[in-house]
Write a protein that holds these residues in place. Structure first.
Motif, PDB file in Angstrom:
ATOM      1  N   LEU A  13       0.834  -1.206   0.000  1.00  0.00           N
ATOM      2  CA  LEU A  13       0.000   0.000   0.000  1.00  0.00           C
ATOM      3  C   LEU A  13       0.870   1.258   0.000  1.00  0.00           C
ATOM      4  O   LEU A  13       0.590   2.221  -0.724  1.00  0.00           O
ATOM      5  CB  LEU A  13      -0.919   0.001   1.220  1.00  0.00           C
ATOM      6  N   ALA A  14       1.922   1.265   0.811  1.00  0.00           N
ATOM      7  CA  ALA A  14       2.816   2.427   0.859  1.00  0.00           C
ATOM      8  C   ALA A  14       3.516   2.620  -0.484  1.00  0.00           C
ATOM      9  O   ALA A  14       3.713   3.754  -0.935  1.00  0.00           O
ATOM     10  CB  ALA A  14       3.851   2.249   1.976  1.00  0.00           C
ATOM     11  N   TRP A  15       3.893   1.515  -1.127  1.00  0.00           N
ATOM     12  CA  TRP A  15       4.527   1.603  -2.449  1.00  0.00           C
ATOM     13  C   TRP A  15       3.553   2.201  -3.464  1.00  0.00           C
ATOM     14  O   TRP A  15       3.938   3.009  -4.303  1.00  0.00           O
ATOM     15  CB  TRP A  15       4.976   0.218  -2.883  1.00  0.00           C
ATOM     16  N   GLY A  16       2.290   1.819  -3.364  1.00  0.00           N
ATOM     17  CA  GLY A  16       1.290   2.404  -4.240  1.00  0.00           C
ATOM     18  C   GLY A  16       1.093   3.887  -3.981  1.00  0.00           C
ATOM     19  O   GLY A  16       0.954   4.682  -4.925  1.00  0.00           O
ATOM     20  N   LEU A  17       1.098   4.284  -2.726  1.00  0.00           N
ATOM     21  CA  LEU A  17       0.995   5.708  -2.402  1.00  0.00           C
ATOM     22  C   LEU A  17       2.154   6.495  -2.993  1.00  0.00           C
ATOM     23  O   LEU A  17       1.977   7.601  -3.513  1.00  0.00           O
ATOM     24  CB  LEU A  17       0.956   5.896  -0.882  1.00  0.00           C
ATOM     25  N   VAL A 160      15.609   4.221  -0.516  1.00  0.00           N
ATOM     26  CA  VAL A 160      14.665   3.171  -0.901  1.00  0.00           C
ATOM     27  C   VAL A 160      15.022   1.838  -0.243  1.00  0.00           C
ATOM     28  O   VAL A 160      14.279   1.327   0.591  1.00  0.00           O
ATOM     29  CB  VAL A 160      14.603   3.014  -2.440  1.00  0.00           C
ATOM     30  N   VAL A 161      16.167   1.275  -0.611  1.00  0.00           N
ATOM     31  CA  VAL A 161      16.481  -0.078  -0.173  1.00  0.00           C
ATOM     32  C   VAL A 161      16.673  -0.138   1.342  1.00  0.00           C
ATOM     33  O   VAL A 161      16.141  -1.046   2.006  1.00  0.00           O
ATOM     34  CB  VAL A 161      17.729  -0.607  -0.906  1.00  0.00           C
ATOM     35  N   ALA A 162      17.409   0.806   1.913  1.00  0.00           N
ATOM     36  CA  ALA A 162      17.704   0.738   3.350  1.00  0.00           C
ATOM     37  C   ALA A 162      16.442   0.845   4.213  1.00  0.00           C
ATOM     38  O   ALA A 162      16.240   0.011   5.105  1.00  0.00           O
ATOM     39  CB  ALA A 162      18.712   1.819   3.734  1.00  0.00           C
ATOM     40  N   PRO A 163      15.569   1.843   4.020  1.00  0.00           N
ATOM     41  CA  PRO A 163      14.369   1.870   4.858  1.00  0.00           C
ATOM     42  C   PRO A 163      13.473   0.653   4.669  1.00  0.00           C
ATOM     43  O   PRO A 163      12.864   0.166   5.636  1.00  0.00           O
ATOM     44  CB  PRO A 163      13.658   3.170   4.439  1.00  0.00           C
ATOM     45  N   LEU A 164      13.380   0.133   3.434  1.00  0.00           N
ATOM     46  CA  LEU A 164      12.575  -1.069   3.226  1.00  0.00           C
ATOM     47  C   LEU A 164      13.212  -2.275   3.920  1.00  0.00           C
ATOM     48  O   LEU A 164      12.507  -3.120   4.485  1.00  0.00           O
ATOM     49  CB  LEU A 164      12.423  -1.347   1.733  1.00  0.00           C
ATOM     50  N   ARG A 283      16.195   3.005 -15.681  1.00  0.00           N
ATOM     51  CA  ARG A 283      15.506   1.712 -15.826  1.00  0.00           C
ATOM     52  C   ARG A 283      16.097   0.675 -14.868  1.00  0.00           C
ATOM     53  O   ARG A 283      15.356  -0.090 -14.232  1.00  0.00           O
ATOM     54  CB  ARG A 283      15.602   1.220 -17.267  1.00  0.00           C
ATOM     55  N   GLY A 284      17.430   0.646 -14.778  1.00  0.00           N
ATOM     56  CA  GLY A 284      18.054  -0.310 -13.873  1.00  0.00           C
ATOM     57  C   GLY A 284      17.717  -0.045 -12.418  1.00  0.00           C
ATOM     58  O   GLY A 284      17.456  -0.975 -11.644  1.00  0.00           O
ATOM     59  N   ALA A 285      17.709   1.221 -12.031  1.00  0.00           N
ATOM     60  CA  ALA A 285      17.357   1.567 -10.659  1.00  0.00           C
ATOM     61  C   ALA A 285      15.899   1.226 -10.373  1.00  0.00           C
ATOM     62  O   ALA A 285      15.561   0.780  -9.268  1.00  0.00           O
ATOM     63  CB  ALA A 285      17.608   3.055 -10.417  1.00  0.00           C
ATOM     64  N   GLY A 286      15.029   1.425 -11.371  1.00  0.00           N
ATOM     65  CA  GLY A 286      13.624   1.067 -11.185  1.00  0.00           C
ATOM     66  C   GLY A 286      13.445  -0.421 -10.965  1.00  0.00           C
ATOM     67  O   GLY A 286      12.681  -0.847 -10.083  1.00  0.00           O
ATOM     68  N   THR A 287      14.147  -1.226 -11.739  1.00  0.00           N
ATOM     69  CA  THR A 287      14.077  -2.669 -11.546  1.00  0.00           C
ATOM     70  C   THR A 287      14.562  -3.061 -10.152  1.00  0.00           C
ATOM     71  O   THR A 287      13.953  -3.892  -9.466  1.00  0.00           O
ATOM     72  CB  THR A 287      14.931  -3.384 -12.615  1.00  0.00           C
ATOM     73  N   ALA A 288      15.663  -2.446  -9.715  1.00  0.00           N
ATOM     74  CA  ALA A 288      16.200  -2.744  -8.387  1.00  0.00           C
ATOM     75  C   ALA A 288      15.248  -2.292  -7.291  1.00  0.00           C
ATOM     76  O   ALA A 288      15.079  -2.993  -6.276  1.00  0.00           O
ATOM     77  CB  ALA A 288      17.563  -2.069  -8.214  1.00  0.00           C
ATOM     78  N   ALA A 289      14.623  -1.131  -7.457  1.00  0.00           N
ATOM     79  CA  ALA A 289      13.688  -0.623  -6.447  1.00  0.00           C
ATOM     80  C   ALA A 289      12.490  -1.549  -6.301  1.00  0.00           C
ATOM     81  O   ALA A 289      12.071  -1.875  -5.178  1.00  0.00           O
ATOM     82  CB  ALA A 289      13.245   0.788  -6.818  1.00  0.00           C
ATOM     83  N   TRP A 290      11.930  -1.978  -7.430  1.00  0.00           N
ATOM     84  CA  TRP A 290      10.797  -2.897  -7.370  1.00  0.00           C
ATOM     85  C   TRP A 290      11.198  -4.240  -6.771  1.00  0.00           C
ATOM     86  O   TRP A 290      10.436  -4.843  -6.009  1.00  0.00           O
ATOM     87  CB  TRP A 290      10.200  -3.085  -8.762  1.00  0.00           C
ATOM     88  N   ALA A 291      12.400  -4.698  -7.099  1.00  0.00           N
ATOM     89  CA  ALA A 291      12.865  -5.958  -6.513  1.00  0.00           C
ATOM     90  C   ALA A 291      13.022  -5.834  -5.006  1.00  0.00           C
ATOM     91  O   ALA A 291      12.656  -6.746  -4.249  1.00  0.00           O
ATOM     92  CB  ALA A 291      14.195  -6.369  -7.154  1.00  0.00           C
ATOM     93  N   ALA A 292      13.557  -4.696  -4.543  1.00  0.00           N
ATOM     94  CA  ALA A 292      13.710  -4.479  -3.110  1.00  0.00           C
ATOM     95  C   ALA A 292      12.355  -4.462  -2.419  1.00  0.00           C
ATOM     96  O   ALA A 292      12.187  -5.035  -1.332  1.00  0.00           O
ATOM     97  CB  ALA A 292      14.449  -3.166  -2.856  1.00  0.00           C
ATOM     98  N   ALA A 293      11.372  -3.794  -3.038  1.00  0.00           N
ATOM     99  CA  ALA A 293      10.032  -3.754  -2.452  1.00  0.00           C
ATOM    100  C   ALA A 293       9.428  -5.153  -2.389  1.00  0.00           C
ATOM    101  O   ALA A 293       8.793  -5.529  -1.388  1.00  0.00           O
ATOM    102  CB  ALA A 293       9.144  -2.815  -3.262  1.00  0.00           C
ATOM    103  N   GLY A 294       9.618  -5.935  -3.446  1.00  0.00           N
ATOM    104  CA  GLY A 294       9.087  -7.292  -3.444  1.00  0.00           C
ATOM    105  C   GLY A 294       9.742  -8.173  -2.392  1.00  0.00           C
ATOM    106  O   GLY A 294       9.059  -8.922  -1.676  1.00  0.00           O
ATOM    107  N   LEU A 295      11.068  -8.090  -2.285  1.00  0.00           N
ATOM    108  CA  LEU A 295      11.766  -8.889  -1.285  1.00  0.00           C
ATOM    109  C   LEU A 295      11.376  -8.485   0.134  1.00  0.00           C
ATOM    110  O   LEU A 295      11.198  -9.339   1.014  1.00  0.00           O
ATOM    111  CB  LEU A 295      13.279  -8.737  -1.478  1.00  0.00           C
ATOM    112  N   ALA A 296      11.248  -7.181   0.366  1.00  0.00           N
ATOM    113  CA  ALA A 296      10.860  -6.712   1.693  1.00  0.00           C
ATOM    114  C   ALA A 296       9.446  -7.159   2.039  1.00  0.00           C
ATOM    115  O   ALA A 296       9.168  -7.553   3.185  1.00  0.00           O
ATOM    116  CB  ALA A 296      10.977  -5.189   1.764  1.00  0.00           C
TER     117      ALA A 296
END
Length: 307
Positions: A13-17, A160-164, A283-296
């Motif tokens: 939900l937070a990612w969607g916001l 992004v990655v650290a807080p998640l 694009r690469g950072a976006g892929t990494a950000a989404w991967a971090a959100a999914g893993l978290a």
């Protein structure tokens, strides 16, 4: 069951916001509130003698982390349990969202390239100055793109990655405590005037960002053995114990050189980045950000499941 379900749903939900709305205005943003408190305190403590400034900075940091972490823990332990799970999930998402900022980072870095192409170098320097503390007025096009890509990589870890990751590990208290620590480092963690008042904040941020920086590098780096062997060498070129990892990974991913004049040069044999490279970096950072959100999200679901 309210609490585990709310925890599992809060991050999506937070990612969607973040994706839909980005950052709230400063008058409603908790990080902006922190800045208004930390700034005056840092300026006051920096005028003290070194020992007093160090102790004062350390005590202020510890008090801030303890107060915010305790408040976040109370919300998780008391408030969320008292609400129906949909309301608890929404409340937790609203509290988590200010702890990370992917959309703003992506949009601000992308705006540098847009300004460079559509308005010219002075406009691009002006956009870049919103992202970095260094002097950008003498940068040419290549250096502007290099700095933008470096900022994207380093802040992908910090914002992004650290807080998640800390949310996945410790829930809302972990994300809130990390955001406080990273903000305190951004306000106080400088040499010169803030040397002693900000020393504790700088070292604490280094410690808390150590693992996330390397996780960010792993998410960015191509799956090539040569790149993995080269990464520790590139990361060691920077004075930061953490910043060189995501920046070095991005330089190797793109096959470009990145650097700060007179301080370091990453992937030094590679050419300077062009316009296509900044778009590839986004694009690469976006892929990494989404991967971090999914893993978290997966980690939180597993941690909170009523086994």
């Amino acid at each position: 069951m309210n609490h585990p379900v709310a925890l599992a749903l809060a991050l999506p939900l937070a990612w969607g916001l973040d994706a839909w709305f980005g950052e709230p205005p400063n008058r409603w943003h908790p990080v902006a509130w922190l800045g208004r408190v930390l700034g005056p305190w840092g300026r006051c403590a920096s005028a003290w003698r070194p020992v007093a400034a160090f102790v004062g900075g350390a005590l202020a940091w510890c008090a801030g982390v303890a107060a915010l972490g305790a408040a976040a823990a109370w919300v998780e332990a008391v408030v969320l349990h008292a609400l129906p799970w949909p309301a608890a999930a929404v409340l937790l998402a609203l509290l988590l969202k200010p702890c990370f900022a992917w959309r703003m980072l992506r949009d601000e870095v992308g705006a540098v390239e847009t300004a460079l192409v559509q308005q010219g170098l002075p406009a691009a320097r002006g956009r870049l100055a919103r992202l970095v503390s260094r002097d950008v007025q003498g940068l040419d096009e290549g250096a502007v793109r290099e700095t933008a890509i470096e900022t994207l990589a380093e802040n992908l870890s910090d914002s992004v990655v650290a807080p998640l990751a800390w949310f996945a590990l410790l829930g809302l208290p972990g994300a809130v405590a990390y955001r406080f620590a990273n903000t305190a480092d951004a306000m106080w963690g400088y040499r010169g005037r803030y040397e002693w008042a900000g020393k504790w904040a700088a070292r604490a941020d280094d410690l808390l960002s150590w693992a996330p920086a390397r996780l960010t590098a792993a998410l960015l780096l191509p799956r090539r053995a040569a790149a993995w062997r080269a990464l520790p060498v590139e990361a060691a070129r920077t004075p930061s114990p953490n910043g060189g990892w995501p920046m070095g990974a991005m330089a190797l991913r793109l096959g470009v050189g990145l650097g700060k004049p007179g301080v370091y040069r990453l992937n030094p044999a590679a050419p300077a980045p062009g316009a296509a490279d900044l778009r590839r970096a986004l694009r690469g950072a976006g892929t990494a950000a989404w991967a971090a959100a999914g893993l978290a999200t997966l980690a939180v679901a597993l941690r909170s499941a009523p086994w």
